[in-house]
Design a protein around this motif. Structure first.
Motif, PDB file in Angstrom:
ATOM      1  N   ALA A  52       0.821  -1.216   0.000  1.00  0.00           N
ATOM      2  CA  ALA A  52       0.000   0.000   0.000  1.00  0.00           C
ATOM      3  C   ALA A  52       0.853   1.264   0.000  1.00  0.00           C
ATOM      4  O   ALA A  52       0.424   2.310  -0.499  1.00  0.00           O
ATOM      5  CB  ALA A  52      -0.938   0.003   1.205  1.00  0.00           C
ATOM      6  N   LEU A  53       2.076   1.172   0.546  1.00  0.00           N
ATOM      7  CA  LEU A  53       2.970   2.333   0.587  1.00  0.00           C
ATOM      8  C   LEU A  53       3.788   2.471  -0.697  1.00  0.00           C
ATOM      9  O   LEU A  53       4.467   3.475  -0.900  1.00  0.00           O
ATOM     10  CB  LEU A  53       3.918   2.231   1.784  1.00  0.00           C
ATOM     11  N   LYS A  54       3.739   1.436  -1.523  1.00  0.00           N
ATOM     12  CA  LYS A  54       4.483   1.409  -2.788  1.00  0.00           C
ATOM     13  C   LYS A  54       5.979   1.641  -2.563  1.00  0.00           C
ATOM     14  O   LYS A  54       6.605   2.450  -3.244  1.00  0.00           O
ATOM     15  CB  LYS A  54       3.915   2.427  -3.773  1.00  0.00           C
ATOM     16  N   LEU A  55       6.524   0.896  -1.585  1.00  0.00           N
ATOM     17  CA  LEU A  55       7.949   0.991  -1.272  1.00  0.00           C
ATOM     18  C   LEU A  55       8.593  -0.381  -1.370  1.00  0.00           C
ATOM     19  O   LEU A  55       8.073  -1.349  -0.823  1.00  0.00           O
ATOM     20  CB  LEU A  55       8.173   1.517   0.144  1.00  0.00           C
ATOM     21  N   SER A  56       9.731  -0.435  -2.024  1.00  0.00           N
ATOM     22  CA  SER A  56      10.540  -1.650  -2.044  1.00  0.00           C
ATOM     23  C   SER A  56      11.457  -1.621  -0.822  1.00  0.00           C
ATOM     24  O   SER A  56      11.647  -0.555  -0.206  1.00  0.00           O
ATOM     25  CB  SER A  56      11.383  -1.694  -3.315  1.00  0.00           C
ATOM     26  N   PRO A  57      12.054  -2.754  -0.467  1.00  0.00           N
ATOM     27  CA  PRO A  57      13.004  -2.740   0.646  1.00  0.00           C
ATOM     28  C   PRO A  57      14.141  -1.735   0.428  1.00  0.00           C
ATOM     29  O   PRO A  57      14.534  -1.032   1.368  1.00  0.00           O
ATOM     30  CB  PRO A  57      13.525  -4.180   0.685  1.00  0.00           C
ATOM     31  N   TYR A  60      12.780   1.830   0.942  1.00  0.00           N
ATOM     32  CA  TYR A  60      12.563   2.068   2.371  1.00  0.00           C
ATOM     33  C   TYR A  60      13.894   2.333   3.062  1.00  0.00           C
ATOM     34  O   TYR A  60      14.024   3.298   3.831  1.00  0.00           O
ATOM     35  CB  TYR A  60      11.843   0.870   3.009  1.00  0.00           C
ATOM     36  N   SER A  61      14.896   1.493   2.784  1.00  0.00           N
ATOM     37  CA  SER A  61      16.213   1.669   3.404  1.00  0.00           C
ATOM     38  C   SER A  61      16.794   3.029   3.070  1.00  0.00           C
ATOM     39  O   SER A  61      17.317   3.731   3.943  1.00  0.00           O
ATOM     40  CB  SER A  61      17.173   0.570   2.935  1.00  0.00           C
ATOM     41  N   ALA A  62      16.710   3.416   1.811  1.00  0.00           N
ATOM     42  CA  ALA A  62      17.260   4.709   1.401  1.00  0.00           C
ATOM     43  C   ALA A  62      16.547   5.852   2.114  1.00  0.00           C
ATOM     44  O   ALA A  62      17.196   6.769   2.637  1.00  0.00           O
ATOM     45  CB  ALA A  62      17.156   4.871  -0.111  1.00  0.00           C
ATOM     46  N   LEU A  63      15.232   5.822   2.159  1.00  0.00           N
ATOM     47  CA  LEU A  63      14.484   6.897   2.809  1.00  0.00           C
ATOM     48  C   LEU A  63      14.805   6.983   4.301  1.00  0.00           C
ATOM     49  O   LEU A  63      14.961   8.090   4.843  1.00  0.00           O
ATOM     50  CB  LEU A  63      12.983   6.705   2.592  1.00  0.00           C
ATOM     51  N   VAL A  64      14.907   5.839   4.961  1.00  0.00           N
ATOM     52  CA  VAL A  64      15.211   5.835   6.395  1.00  0.00           C
ATOM     53  C   VAL A  64      16.616   6.399   6.649  1.00  0.00           C
ATOM     54  O   VAL A  64      16.817   7.191   7.572  1.00  0.00           O
ATOM     55  CB  VAL A  64      15.062   4.410   6.976  1.00  0.00           C
ATOM     56  N   VAL A  65      17.571   6.022   5.811  1.00  0.00           N
ATOM     57  CA  VAL A  65      18.939   6.510   5.991  1.00  0.00           C
ATOM     58  C   VAL A  65      19.024   7.999   5.661  1.00  0.00           C
ATOM     59  O   VAL A  65      19.701   8.762   6.366  1.00  0.00           O
ATOM     60  CB  VAL A  65      19.941   5.677   5.165  1.00  0.00           C
ATOM     61  N   ILE A  66      18.329   8.440   4.627  1.00  0.00           N
ATOM     62  CA  ILE A  66      18.302   9.873   4.306  1.00  0.00           C
ATOM     63  C   ILE A  66      17.667  10.649   5.457  1.00  0.00           C
ATOM     64  O   ILE A  66      18.157  11.719   5.851  1.00  0.00           O
ATOM     65  CB  ILE A  66      17.567  10.133   2.979  1.00  0.00           C
ATOM     66  N   ALA A  67      16.590  10.112   6.022  1.00  0.00           N
ATOM     67  CA  ALA A  67      15.923  10.777   7.145  1.00  0.00           C
ATOM     68  C   ALA A  67      16.865  10.928   8.335  1.00  0.00           C
ATOM     69  O   ALA A  67      16.863  11.960   9.013  1.00  0.00           O
ATOM     70  CB  ALA A  67      14.673   9.998   7.555  1.00  0.00           C
ATOM     71  N   ALA A  68      17.680   9.917   8.577  1.00  0.00           N
ATOM     72  CA  ALA A  68      18.603   9.943   9.716  1.00  0.00           C
ATOM     73  C   ALA A  68      19.876  10.737   9.422  1.00  0.00           C
ATOM     74  O   ALA A  68      20.601  11.098  10.346  1.00  0.00           O
ATOM     75  CB  ALA A  68      18.964   8.518  10.120  1.00  0.00           C
ATOM     76  N   SER A  75      26.476   9.592  -2.962  1.00  0.00           N
ATOM     77  CA  SER A  75      27.467   8.510  -3.000  1.00  0.00           C
ATOM     78  C   SER A  75      27.676   7.894  -1.627  1.00  0.00           C
ATOM     79  O   SER A  75      27.904   6.680  -1.515  1.00  0.00           O
ATOM     80  CB  SER A  75      28.795   9.012  -3.564  1.00  0.00           C
ATOM     81  N   GLU A  76      27.569   8.683  -0.576  1.00  0.00           N
ATOM     82  CA  GLU A  76      27.722   8.160   0.784  1.00  0.00           C
ATOM     83  C   GLU A  76      26.571   7.226   1.146  1.00  0.00           C
ATOM     84  O   GLU A  76      26.787   6.154   1.715  1.00  0.00           O
ATOM     85  CB  GLU A  76      27.767   9.304   1.804  1.00  0.00           C
ATOM     86  N   ILE A  77      25.362   7.653   0.838  1.00  0.00           N
ATOM     87  CA  ILE A  77      24.173   6.842   1.155  1.00  0.00           C
ATOM     88  C   ILE A  77      24.207   5.544   0.348  1.00  0.00           C
ATOM     89  O   ILE A  77      24.004   4.459   0.898  1.00  0.00           O
ATOM     90  CB  ILE A  77      22.871   7.620   0.871  1.00  0.00           C
ATOM     91  N   ALA A  78      24.494   5.646  -0.933  1.00  0.00           N
ATOM     92  CA  ALA A  78      24.561   4.452  -1.782  1.00  0.00           C
ATOM     93  C   ALA A  78      25.616   3.491  -1.259  1.00  0.00           C
ATOM     94  O   ALA A  78      25.374   2.279  -1.171  1.00  0.00           O
ATOM     95  CB  ALA A  78      24.861   4.841  -3.226  1.00  0.00           C
ATOM     96  N   LEU A  95      12.290   8.307  -6.463  1.00  0.00           N
ATOM     97  CA  LEU A  95      11.873   8.930  -5.202  1.00  0.00           C
ATOM     98  C   LEU A  95      11.619  10.428  -5.395  1.00  0.00           C
ATOM     99  O   LEU A  95      10.681  10.981  -4.802  1.00  0.00           O
ATOM    100  CB  LEU A  95      12.915   8.678  -4.103  1.00  0.00           C
ATOM    101  N   GLU A  96      12.418  11.066  -6.229  1.00  0.00           N
ATOM    102  CA  GLU A  96      12.177  12.479  -6.547  1.00  0.00           C
ATOM    103  C   GLU A  96      10.892  12.638  -7.350  1.00  0.00           C
ATOM    104  O   GLU A  96      10.098  13.549  -7.086  1.00  0.00           O
ATOM    105  CB  GLU A  96      13.358  13.062  -7.333  1.00  0.00           C
ATOM    106  N   ARG A  97      10.700  11.769  -8.329  1.00  0.00           N
ATOM    107  CA  ARG A  97       9.487  11.830  -9.149  1.00  0.00           C
ATOM    108  C   ARG A  97       8.238  11.715  -8.277  1.00  0.00           C
ATOM    109  O   ARG A  97       7.241  12.403  -8.509  1.00  0.00           O
ATOM    110  CB  ARG A  97       9.493  10.710 -10.191  1.00  0.00           C
TER     111      ARG A  97
END
Length: 163
Positions: A52-57, A60-68, A75-78, A95-97
């Motif tokens: 329902a959130l239309k998120l892949s693992p 989700y990982s990228a968004l959580v790490v960006i949030a933190a 390049s650091e996050i990747a 994610l930008e789109r």
């Protein structure tokens, strides 16, 4: 008159015509096999919960790490997530789109981009963390709190094989 089946029983068949279980003991005693099976089960459950959130693992990982870590370079996050640069760029494009994250110019290096969540991204991460917490509760129900902690510690040690 119908022809009678005269085919000889195949090796391993039983009188009830039910297949006997396969012997997987050569695999189940190897760490990688049950680890992979468990990973698949966890990801299938994740995908069902996050549909329902239309998120892949990975998203989700990228968004959580960006949030933190707001303002850190792409390049650091990747690198921290172990995602190859071209794959991460494509994921960030998506994610930008969707209006969940944005790339910002950095004052130090105009070629690199700092990442941040949008307000919509922050809202979605908060919802996703609640869904993730439900999954973690289910894992804990299956293996117990201590089992979960032991599993996390063991997996962290196993991850050292790749370093």
């Amino acid at each position: 008159m119908a022809a009678k089946n005269t085919k000889a029983p195949s090796r391993g068949s039983n009188p009830a015509d039910e297949p006997l279980p396969l012997d997987l003991s050569a695999l189940t005693s190897i760490v990688g096999y049950p680890l992979r099976r468990a990973q698949l089960a966890v990801f299938e459950d994740f995908n069902r919960r996050f549909l329902a959130l239309k998120l892949s693992p990975a998203q989700y990982s990228a968004l959580v790490v960006i949030a933190a870590n707001p303002g850190r370079k792409q390049s650091e996050i990747a690198g921290a997530l172990g995602i190859q640069r071209p794959n991460f760029v494509a994921m960030m494009d998506e994610l930008e789109r969707r209006g969940l994250a944005e790339r910002l110019r950095t004052p130090v290096d105009r070629r690199s981009r700092a990442l941040a969540l949008t307000a919509a991204g922050a809202t979605l991460v908060a919802r996703a963390r609640r869904v993730q917490a439900e999954q973690e509760q289910e894992v804990e129900r299956l293996i117990g709190r201590e089992g979960r902690q032991q599993l996390l510690a063991a997996l962290a040690r196993l991850a050292e094989l790749g370093t």
